[in-house]
Design an enzyme around this catalytic site. Structure first.
Site, PDB file in Angstrom:
ATOM      1  N   GLY B  90       0.863  -1.179   0.000  1.00  0.00           N
ATOM      2  CA  GLY B  90       0.000   0.000   0.000  1.00  0.00           C
ATOM      3  C   GLY B  90       0.891   1.218   0.000  1.00  0.00           C
ATOM      4  O   GLY B  90       1.853   1.268  -0.767  1.00  0.00           O
ATOM      5  N   SER B 122       5.642  -5.378  -1.526  1.00  0.00           N
ATOM      6  CA  SER B 122       5.654  -3.963  -1.905  1.00  0.00           C
ATOM      7  C   SER B 122       6.068  -3.092  -0.714  1.00  0.00           C
ATOM      8  O   SER B 122       7.211  -3.185  -0.261  1.00  0.00           O
ATOM      9  CB  SER B 122       4.262  -3.602  -2.456  1.00  0.00           C
ATOM     10  OG  SER B 122       4.265  -2.335  -3.037  1.00  0.00           O
ATOM     11  N   ALA B 123       5.186  -2.265  -0.165  1.00  0.00           N
ATOM     12  CA  ALA B 123       5.547  -1.427   0.982  1.00  0.00           C
ATOM     13  C   ALA B 123       6.049  -2.287   2.144  1.00  0.00           C
ATOM     14  O   ALA B 123       6.965  -1.890   2.872  1.00  0.00           O
ATOM     15  CB  ALA B 123       4.353  -0.585   1.427  1.00  0.00           C
ATOM     16  N   HIS B 159       8.522  -3.044  -7.132  1.00  0.00           N
ATOM     17  CA  HIS B 159       7.893  -2.628  -8.408  1.00  0.00           C
ATOM     18  C   HIS B 159       8.922  -1.991  -9.347  1.00  0.00           C
ATOM     19  O   HIS B 159       8.616  -0.998 -10.024  1.00  0.00           O
ATOM     20  CB  HIS B 159       6.765  -1.608  -8.168  1.00  0.00           C
ATOM     21  CG  HIS B 159       5.617  -2.104  -7.342  1.00  0.00           C
ATOM     22  ND1 HIS B 159       4.645  -2.940  -7.826  1.00  0.00           N
ATOM     23  CD2 HIS B 159       5.281  -1.867  -6.043  1.00  0.00           C
ATOM     24  CE1 HIS B 159       3.751  -3.190  -6.865  1.00  0.00           C
ATOM     25  NE2 HIS B 159       4.127  -2.547  -5.777  1.00  0.00           N
ATOM     26  N   GLU B 194       8.351  -6.672 -10.716  1.00  0.00           N
ATOM     27  CA  GLU B 194       7.129  -7.373 -10.300  1.00  0.00           C
ATOM     28  C   GLU B 194       7.213  -8.843 -10.715  1.00  0.00           C
ATOM     29  O   GLU B 194       7.500  -9.147 -11.873  1.00  0.00           O
ATOM     30  CB  GLU B 194       5.908  -6.707 -10.928  1.00  0.00           C
ATOM     31  CG  GLU B 194       5.676  -5.315 -10.357  1.00  0.00           C
ATOM     32  CD  GLU B 194       4.460  -4.619 -10.964  1.00  0.00           C
ATOM     33  OE1 GLU B 194       3.913  -5.116 -11.960  1.00  0.00           O
ATOM     34  OE2 GLU B 194       4.074  -3.571 -10.422  1.00  0.00           O
TER      35      GLU B 194
END
Lengths: 237, 237
Positions: B90, B122-123, B159, B194
């Site tokens: 997020g 991700s985060a 990413h 990714e």
């Protein structure tokens, strides 16, 4: 009194540095011949000296004298006596950290409130807003505060790009990021595509240049902005 | 002792949420059946509850029990007793702000040092590194510090996207942004495309999954990373 010229980008594809911007600067500055340049954002990590030389090229060719805040013994005094200011693009976190460290936020605010023309591109446009919260840059240094100049009562998103329907990339689109911003922040966001700019004077805010942008208001669908659109009401909040 | 599984993204194009990741999680967790989920990053501004339900779907289908840290009366105690942790993606600024506010940085560090498996996407992968300084996210809230868990002695860029030679966009490429990061920070940056992930255990760090990534070291040209490449030496710094 405020006179502000905010470019989404210093350079549009296929032209020289600041080339497309010169007619807007000429019209905006009118009789003013001196620009105080703020090179703190250091695009690509280049030195303040090299960045100032880059900026000096097209400006001197157009007849302007360029002083660099980096060459001033007293940067605050340089702001206090500047005829106009141009804050260059690069990394917004690096820029805002230097502005806070140098105690320059209030001096610039005061001069702009008193009518000194402020110009910026990219990061230099972002910091004209309320906070750096809508920058696209990587947070490579930590500023003491995300609070920016607040010369306009909203946020700027430079280099705005529209969602690419053909993309397979799963990272957030710019529009999604600004929607996330509005989950935590109330102020409008003026997103400018490369080639667009926002000009503020006489209590008017006008979109100029090519390609326009988008206006994001919290809790609303974004609306399209085109050249000559007016955003005067945003100045009153 | 450290056991860490860091995904570049929760979802690859054309598949369901976490679908491609399940075989890696199954292999990594082996006998462990319970996951403490950290939903703080709130992708797209969704609620913690909705995000936890999203995560619970594929996990319960694969036989895991999911607890949400948001449902715990004492989040630190929840970390202290967790069998494993998954920190969802997020907005990294929102996530790290919540982790600092909850006093969770040290408790997670201690448990991971003692062998509790840490997973993130991700985060959630970015904050496993030394700082959030290589996130791609918009700084929509201001964390008290950019310091992150530091479970690995380098930074993660999730990413990762390669420069697009056909682009007319003048905003910085990801590679340029990471180069700028290295003008101010010394640590290596492991950038994962990714589909790629980094698995750390038994003193080994291995790139897995599809599409690989790039390793950026300060002052050096980046090098290409492919599945099964080892980065063990980075763990020693």
């Amino acid at each position: 009194m405020r006179r502000i010229l905010l470019f989404s980008t210093s350079t549009v594809h296929g032209t020289g540095y600041m080339e497309y911007a010169m007619p807007y600067i000429g019209d905006f500055l009118a009789g003013i011949r001196e620009i105080l340049f703020v090179p703190y954002a250091r695009p690509g990590g280049i030195s303040h000296e090299r960045y100032t030389e880059l900026f000096r090229g097209p400006m001197e060719a157009a007849g302007y004298r360029v002083r660099s805040i980096q060459d001033a013994d007293d940067p605050i005094a340089a702001v206090d006596t500047a005829e106009s200011v141009f804050v260059g693009g690069g990394n917004t976190f690096v820029l805002l950290t230097a502005l806070h460290a140098g105690g320059l936020i209030e001096p610039v605010r005061k001069r702009v409130a008193a009518g000194m023309p402020y110009m910026g591109s990219s990061a230099g446009s972002n910091v004209a807003g309320l906070s750096l919260g809508t920058t696209n840059d990587m947070p490579i240094v930590q500023p003491p505060s995300f609070e920016a100049f607040g010369l306009v009562p909203f946020n700027i998103n430079p280099h705005y790009v529209d969602p690419d329907p053909g993309s397979t990339h799963m990272g957030e689109t710019r529009a999604t990021r600004i929607k996330e911003f509005h989950a935590f922040n109330p102020q409008p966001v003026v997103a400018l595509r490369e080639g667009a700019l926002l000009r503020v004077e006489r209590g008017e805010a006008v979109v100029e240049g090519a390609r326009g942008g988008r206006l994001f208001m919290a809790g609303q669908e974004p609306t399209e902005l085109q050249s000559s659109d007016r955003l005067d009401e945003l100045l009153e909040s």
